[in-house]
Scaffold this motif. Structure first.
Motif, PDB file in Angstrom:
ATOM      1  N   ALA A 166      91.016  61.806  38.935  1.00 45.20           N
ATOM      2  CA  ALA A 166      90.905  60.569  39.703  1.00 45.20           C
ATOM      3  C   ALA A 166      92.282  60.053  40.112  1.00 45.20           C
ATOM      4  O   ALA A 166      92.479  59.597  41.249  1.00 45.20           O
ATOM      5  CB  ALA A 166      90.159  59.508  38.894  1.00 45.20           C
ATOM      6  N   SER A 167      93.246  60.124  39.204  1.00 44.02           N
ATOM      7  CA  SER A 167      94.604  59.679  39.512  1.00 44.02           C
ATOM      8  C   SER A 167      95.225  60.527  40.613  1.00 44.02           C
ATOM      9  O   SER A 167      95.918  60.012  41.496  1.00 44.02           O
ATOM     10  CB  SER A 167      95.475  59.745  38.256  1.00 44.02           C
ATOM     11  OG  SER A 167      94.981  58.882  37.263  1.00 44.02           O
ATOM     12  N   THR A 168      94.963  61.822  40.583  1.00 43.30           N
ATOM     13  CA  THR A 168      95.480  62.717  41.614  1.00 43.30           C
ATOM     14  C   THR A 168      94.869  62.399  42.971  1.00 43.30           C
ATOM     15  O   THR A 168      95.577  62.314  43.987  1.00 43.30           O
ATOM     16  CB  THR A 168      95.192  64.183  41.241  1.00 43.30           C
ATOM     17  OG1 THR A 168      95.850  64.490  40.011  1.00 43.30           O
ATOM     18  CG2 THR A 168      95.673  65.126  42.324  1.00 43.30           C
ATOM     19  N   ILE A 169      93.556  62.215  43.008  1.00 46.54           N
ATOM     20  CA  ILE A 169      92.868  61.915  44.277  1.00 46.54           C
ATOM     21  C   ILE A 169      93.372  60.603  44.851  1.00 46.54           C
ATOM     22  O   ILE A 169      93.670  60.493  46.050  1.00 46.54           O
ATOM     23  CB  ILE A 169      91.346  61.881  44.062  1.00 46.54           C
ATOM     24  CG1 ILE A 169      90.827  63.267  43.662  1.00 46.54           C
ATOM     25  CG2 ILE A 169      90.631  61.387  45.321  1.00 46.54           C
ATOM     26  CD1 ILE A 169      89.415  63.264  43.118  1.00 46.54           C
ATOM     27  N   HIS A 170      93.476  59.585  43.986  1.00 42.20           N
ATOM     28  CA  HIS A 170      93.963  58.278  44.426  1.00 42.20           C
ATOM     29  C   HIS A 170      95.397  58.381  44.950  1.00 42.20           C
ATOM     30  O   HIS A 170      95.733  57.837  46.009  1.00 42.20           O
ATOM     31  CB  HIS A 170      93.882  57.305  43.254  1.00 42.20           C
ATOM     32  CG  HIS A 170      94.415  55.943  43.539  1.00 42.20           C
ATOM     33  ND1 HIS A 170      93.925  55.129  44.535  1.00 42.20           N
ATOM     34  CD2 HIS A 170      95.416  55.228  42.945  1.00 42.20           C
ATOM     35  CE1 HIS A 170      94.586  53.977  44.540  1.00 42.20           C
ATOM     36  NE2 HIS A 170      95.505  54.018  43.587  1.00 42.20           N
ATOM     37  N   GLY A 171      96.242  59.113  44.234  1.00 42.69           N
ATOM     38  CA  GLY A 171      97.622  59.287  44.670  1.00 42.69           C
ATOM     39  C   GLY A 171      97.724  60.022  45.993  1.00 42.69           C
ATOM     40  O   GLY A 171      98.538  59.664  46.857  1.00 42.69           O
ATOM     41  N   LEU A 172      96.898  61.032  46.187  1.00 40.31           N
ATOM     42  CA  LEU A 172      96.915  61.779  47.442  1.00 40.31           C
ATOM     43  C   LEU A 172      96.367  60.940  48.595  1.00 40.31           C
ATOM     44  O   LEU A 172      96.810  61.086  49.739  1.00 40.31           O
ATOM     45  CB  LEU A 172      96.124  63.076  47.288  1.00 40.31           C
ATOM     46  CG  LEU A 172      96.807  64.138  46.420  1.00 40.31           C
ATOM     47  CD1 LEU A 172      95.868  65.311  46.159  1.00 40.31           C
ATOM     48  CD2 LEU A 172      98.103  64.621  47.072  1.00 40.31           C
ATOM     49  N   ALA A 173      95.413  60.057  48.302  1.00 41.42           N
ATOM     50  CA  ALA A 173      94.926  59.137  49.341  1.00 41.42           C
ATOM     51  C   ALA A 173      96.060  58.233  49.812  1.00 41.42           C
ATOM     52  O   ALA A 173      96.248  58.009  51.014  1.00 41.42           O
ATOM     53  CB  ALA A 173      93.761  58.310  48.802  1.00 41.42           C
ATOM     54  N   LEU A 174      96.847  57.715  48.861  1.00 40.48           N
ATOM     55  CA  LEU A 174      97.991  56.872  49.218  1.00 40.48           C
ATOM     56  C   LEU A 174      99.060  57.685  49.956  1.00 40.48           C
ATOM     57  O   LEU A 174      99.688  57.188  50.904  1.00 40.48           O
ATOM     58  CB  LEU A 174      98.582  56.235  47.963  1.00 40.48           C
ATOM     59  CG  LEU A 174      97.682  55.205  47.268  1.00 40.48           C
ATOM     60  CD1 LEU A 174      98.294  54.790  45.930  1.00 40.48           C
ATOM     61  CD2 LEU A 174      97.458  53.981  48.147  1.00 40.48           C
ATOM     62  N   ALA A 175      99.253  58.929  49.540  1.00 42.03           N
ATOM     63  CA  ALA A 175     100.217  59.794  50.227  1.00 42.03           C
ATOM     64  C   ALA A 175      99.795  60.038  51.675  1.00 42.03           C
ATOM     65  O   ALA A 175     100.627  60.030  52.590  1.00 42.03           O
ATOM     66  CB  ALA A 175     100.350  61.127  49.489  1.00 42.03           C
ATOM     67  N   ARG A 176      98.504  60.228  51.876  1.00 45.58           N
ATOM     68  CA  ARG A 176      97.984  60.444  53.243  1.00 45.58           C
ATOM     69  C   ARG A 176      98.254  59.224  54.114  1.00 45.58           C
ATOM     70  O   ARG A 176      98.662  59.348  55.270  1.00 45.58           O
ATOM     71  CB  ARG A 176      96.480  60.717  53.157  1.00 45.58           C
ATOM     72  CG  ARG A 176      95.842  61.129  54.469  1.00 45.58           C
ATOM     73  CD  ARG A 176      96.232  62.536  54.869  1.00 45.58           C
ATOM     74  NE  ARG A 176      95.656  62.855  56.171  1.00 45.58           N
ATOM     75  CZ  ARG A 176      96.240  62.574  57.337  1.00 45.58           C
ATOM     76  NH1 ARG A 176      97.411  61.981  57.363  1.00 45.58           N
ATOM     77  NH2 ARG A 176      95.667  62.880  58.466  1.00 45.58           N
ATOM     78  N   ILE A 177      98.066  58.020  53.539  1.00 46.51           N
ATOM     79  CA  ILE A 177      98.358  56.786  54.265  1.00 46.51           C
ATOM     80  C   ILE A 177      99.844  56.698  54.609  1.00 46.51           C
ATOM     81  O   ILE A 177     100.231  56.231  55.679  1.00 46.51           O
ATOM     82  CB  ILE A 177      97.940  55.565  53.418  1.00 46.51           C
ATOM     83  CG1 ILE A 177      96.421  55.464  53.347  1.00 46.51           C
ATOM     84  CG2 ILE A 177      98.522  54.277  53.978  1.00 46.51           C
ATOM     85  CD1 ILE A 177      95.930  54.378  52.411  1.00 46.51           C
TER      86      ILE A 177
END
Length: 201
Positions: A166-177
């Motif tokens: 979950a932390s990885t997915i959330h971090g990658l979502a922020l990275a995409r932004i």
């Protein structure tokens, strides 16, 4: 070995909008939340104000204050409504058949398509320890997107990996932004979902 292609759903359709009519009792809050999401989506979290929202809805500022108390209360309520929208579009429900890979792809796709809403949902202060599924956004306890995602992954049979994934997915979502290329995010997400097992020596 080829990198698996993650699902990339169609961008969300614009929300249906309202007509400036006199509100009946009980309708103001839902209309305010819908308009609040739209303001944030188009202009960012800081554009959401009590007076501006009241003006857009054709009601007095006092009416909006009665619903939300103050500006932090309004922004927290809109953040919670935006998280519900995210959960719906990702397909998070206790009995949902959506797999972890689909959840991950849709989660990142939502952030890429609606960056301002995701920024509001992922507001500062979510991650205080020992608070369970809620985090602190300003002075208010509101549902945490990270804990929401972690719970969804746990439902789908990943109890051991739920927190880190979950932390990885959330971090990658922020990275995409933040402008990281979609292909790079997809590759990192695929590696997190399908880690390479090294043989024991």
């Amino acid at each position: 070995m080829s990198t698996p292609t993650l699902p990339r759903p169609a961008p969300p359709t614009p929300e249906l909008w309202y007509k400036k009519l006199r509100y009946h009792h009980g309708n103001l809050r839902s209309s305010a939340l819908a308009r609040g999401r739209q303001i944030v989506r188009l202009h960012g979290p800081s554009a959401l104000t009590l007076r501006g929202l009241a003006r857009d809805l054709g009601v007095s500022a006092t009416s909006v204050v009665r619903q939300f108390g103050n500006l932090p209360g309004l922004r927290c309520a809109v953040a919670e409504a935006a998280l519900e929208l995210l959960k719906t579009q990702v397909g998070l429900a206790p009995r949902s058949k959506v797999g972890v890979e689909d959840v991950a792809g849709r989660w990142v796709a939502f952030a890429a398509a609606q960056p301002n809403l995701y920024r509001l949902v992922a507001g500062e202060g979510w991650h205080a320890p020992g608070i369970g599924t809620r985090g602190i956004h300003g002075l208010f306890a509101v549902p945490s997107p990270l804990r929401t995602l972690e719970g969804a992954i746990r439902w789908r049979g990943e109890p051991g990996r739920a927190c880190s994934l979950a932390s990885t997915i959330h971090g990658l979502a922020l990275a995409r932004i933040d402008g990281v290329a979609a292909a790079s995010v997809d590759t990192a997400l695929a590696r997190a979902l399908h880690p390479v097992r090294t043989p024991a020596s």
